[in-house]
Design a protein around this motif. Structure first.
Motif, PDB file in Angstrom:
ATOM      1  N   VAL A  46       1.005  -0.900   0.464  1.00  0.00           N
ATOM      2  CA  VAL A  46       0.226   0.341  -0.145  1.00  0.00           C
ATOM      3  C   VAL A  46       1.028   1.064  -0.096  1.00  0.00           C
ATOM      4  O   VAL A  46       1.863   1.005   0.848  1.00  0.00           O
ATOM      5  N   ASP A  48       2.918   5.013   0.809  1.00  0.00           N
ATOM      6  CA  ASP A  48       2.875   5.876   2.010  1.00  0.00           C
ATOM      7  C   ASP A  48       1.185   7.005   1.244  1.00  0.00           C
ATOM      8  O   ASP A  48       1.062   7.373   0.574  1.00  0.00           O
ATOM      9  N   GLU A  49       0.621   7.588   3.133  1.00  0.00           N
ATOM     10  CA  GLU A  49      -0.044   8.563   2.455  1.00  0.00           C
ATOM     11  C   GLU A  49       0.281   9.547   2.159  1.00  0.00           C
ATOM     12  O   GLU A  49      -0.404   9.986   1.061  1.00  0.00           O
ATOM     13  N   ALA A  50       1.409  10.100   1.918  1.00  0.00           N
ATOM     14  CA  ALA A  50       2.203  10.867   1.293  1.00  0.00           C
ATOM     15  C   ALA A  50       1.919  10.508  -0.325  1.00  0.00           C
ATOM     16  O   ALA A  50       1.992  11.887  -1.074  1.00  0.00           O
ATOM     17  N   GLU A  51       1.556   9.437  -1.046  1.00  0.00           N
ATOM     18  CA  GLU A  51       2.057   9.292  -2.912  1.00  0.00           C
ATOM     19  C   GLU A  51       0.726   9.475  -2.989  1.00  0.00           C
ATOM     20  O   GLU A  51       0.377   9.169  -3.894  1.00  0.00           O
ATOM     21  N   ALA A  52      -0.382   8.974  -1.874  1.00  0.00           N
ATOM     22  CA  ALA A  52      -1.306   9.191  -3.154  1.00  0.00           C
ATOM     23  C   ALA A  52      -2.315  10.017  -2.155  1.00  0.00           C
ATOM     24  O   ALA A  52      -2.898  10.235  -0.512  1.00  0.00           O
ATOM     25  N   VAL A  53      -2.667  11.474  -2.699  1.00  0.00           N
ATOM     26  CA  VAL A  53      -4.028  12.525  -1.673  1.00  0.00           C
ATOM     27  C   VAL A  53      -4.610  12.645  -2.753  1.00  0.00           C
ATOM     28  O   VAL A  53      -4.627  12.908  -4.021  1.00  0.00           O
ATOM     29  N   SER A  54      -5.635  13.019  -2.042  1.00  0.00           N
ATOM     30  CA  SER A  54      -7.108  13.663  -2.490  1.00  0.00           C
ATOM     31  C   SER A  54      -6.769  15.094  -3.342  1.00  0.00           C
ATOM     32  O   SER A  54      -5.506  15.923  -3.057  1.00  0.00           O
TER      33      SER A  54
END
Length: 113
Positions: A46, A48-54
């Motif tokens: 999965v 990282d949060e920093a790689e998939a942003v809205s």
């Protein structure tokens, strides 16, 4: 669309920059062996949060800035579209996406490209 029209369309969208002939040869060479197609040999994780942003919402100044950048990239011919031939193909009428026609009025399908 005749062959000349298709050639013009492919040139307009920089077809020569995409190694479609190599991909077509690979698909033809492995079509009978599902073990050779789409084999993932690296670990999958999965992001990282920093790689998939809205994206920013409409009305946000950042949305307007990014939309302007996108329009400028399209005007310069720098846009690429990727459609993955996997999943349930609900946007394609729930049929096999790879067999969907690419251009209306032609026999050209995604798998042909």
């Amino acid at each position: 669309m005749g062959e000349a029209g298709l050639d013009a369309l492919l040139a307009r969208f920089h077809h020569s920059e995409v190694p479609l002939d190599r991909l077509r040869a690979l698909l033809a060479a492995t079509a009978g062996d599902p073990e050779q197609l789409h084999r993932i040999i690296e670990p999958v994780s999965v992001p990282d949060e920093a790689e998939a942003v809205s994206p920013p919402l409409a009305g946000d100044p950042e949305h307007a800035r990014l939309a302007a950048l996108g329009r400028a990239a399209i005007a310069r011919g720098e846009l690429a579209v990727v459609i993955l031939a996997g999943g349930m193909a609900t946007r394609f009428g729930s049929s096999v996406k790879a067999l969907a026609p690419v251009l209306d009025g032609t026999a050209l399908r995604f798998v042909d490209l």
